[in-house]
Design a protein around this motif. Structure first.
Motif, mmCIF file in Angstrom:
data_model
loop_
_atom_site.group_PDB
_atom_site.id
_atom_site.type_symbol
_atom_site.label_atom_id
_atom_site.label_comp_id
_atom_site.label_asym_id
_atom_site.label_seq_id
_atom_site.Cartn_x
_atom_site.Cartn_y
_atom_site.Cartn_z
ATOM 1 N N HIS A 244 0.857 -1.179 0.000
ATOM 2 C CA HIS A 244 0.000 0.000 0.000
ATOM 3 C C HIS A 244 0.895 1.231 0.000
ATOM 4 N N PHE A 245 0.388 2.304 -0.581
ATOM 5 C CA PHE A 245 1.113 3.572 -0.544
ATOM 6 C C PHE A 245 0.099 4.705 -0.421
ATOM 7 N N SER A 246 0.507 5.795 0.198
ATOM 8 C CA SER A 246 -0.367 6.952 0.345
ATOM 9 C C SER A 246 0.473 8.168 0.684
ATOM 10 N N GLY A 247 -0.128 9.329 0.539
ATOM 11 C CA GLY A 247 0.582 10.556 0.873
ATOM 12 C C GLY A 247 -0.183 11.779 0.448
ATOM 13 N N VAL A 248 0.511 12.907 0.450
ATOM 14 C CA VAL A 248 -0.036 14.196 0.052
ATOM 15 C C VAL A 248 0.951 14.818 -0.927
#
Length: 127
Positions: free
Chosen positions: A38-42
């Motif tokens: 999984h990956f996420s960010g802003v």
């Protein structure tokens, strides 16, 4: 050279048309299990706003040096979205087992005032 793989196919039909598709989900590659992250960010702050993003990488074999392709669409901010796509860096081993990957790039161009955003981060730990 043959590489043994295992997996399954899911058949789907769009109820609004006569078209259908098949999705292949691999579960092993050359005897090694396949995994995702999984990956996420802003994104960076440009033109008075930023965008959030989250997704899951494409699968890759476990136990060998590898990278993952990724793709997602950002949140809707300031009336528009951007696409994020790329390939992670190589696996980075963690103490006690498992690994993660670094990723970075630039979104597609979009918006009333056409622009893009930078993004970067690390994936989740592998199982």
């Amino acid at each position: 050279m043959e590489i043994p793989i295992t997996g399954f196919i899911i058949h789907s039909t769009d109820s609004n048309s006569s078209e259908h598709s098949h999705h292949l989900y691999l579960t092993s590659w050359n005897g090694a299990p396949i995994h995702r992250h999984h990956f996420s960010g802003v994104t960076s702050f440009i033109g008075g706003h930023d965008h959030k993003y989250a997704g899951t990488t494409e699968p890759a074999p476990t136990g060998v040096q590898h990278s993952h392709k990724y793709f997602t669409v950002t949140s809707l901010n300031d009336g528009h979205k951007h696409e994020i796509r790329g390939v992670t860096g190589p696996a980075i081993s963690l103490p006690g087992g498992g690994h993660y990957h670094k990723f970075q790039g630039v979104t597609t161009v979009n918006g009333d005032h056409p622009h893009s955003h930078k993004y970067s981060g690390t994936t989740s730990r592998s199982d």
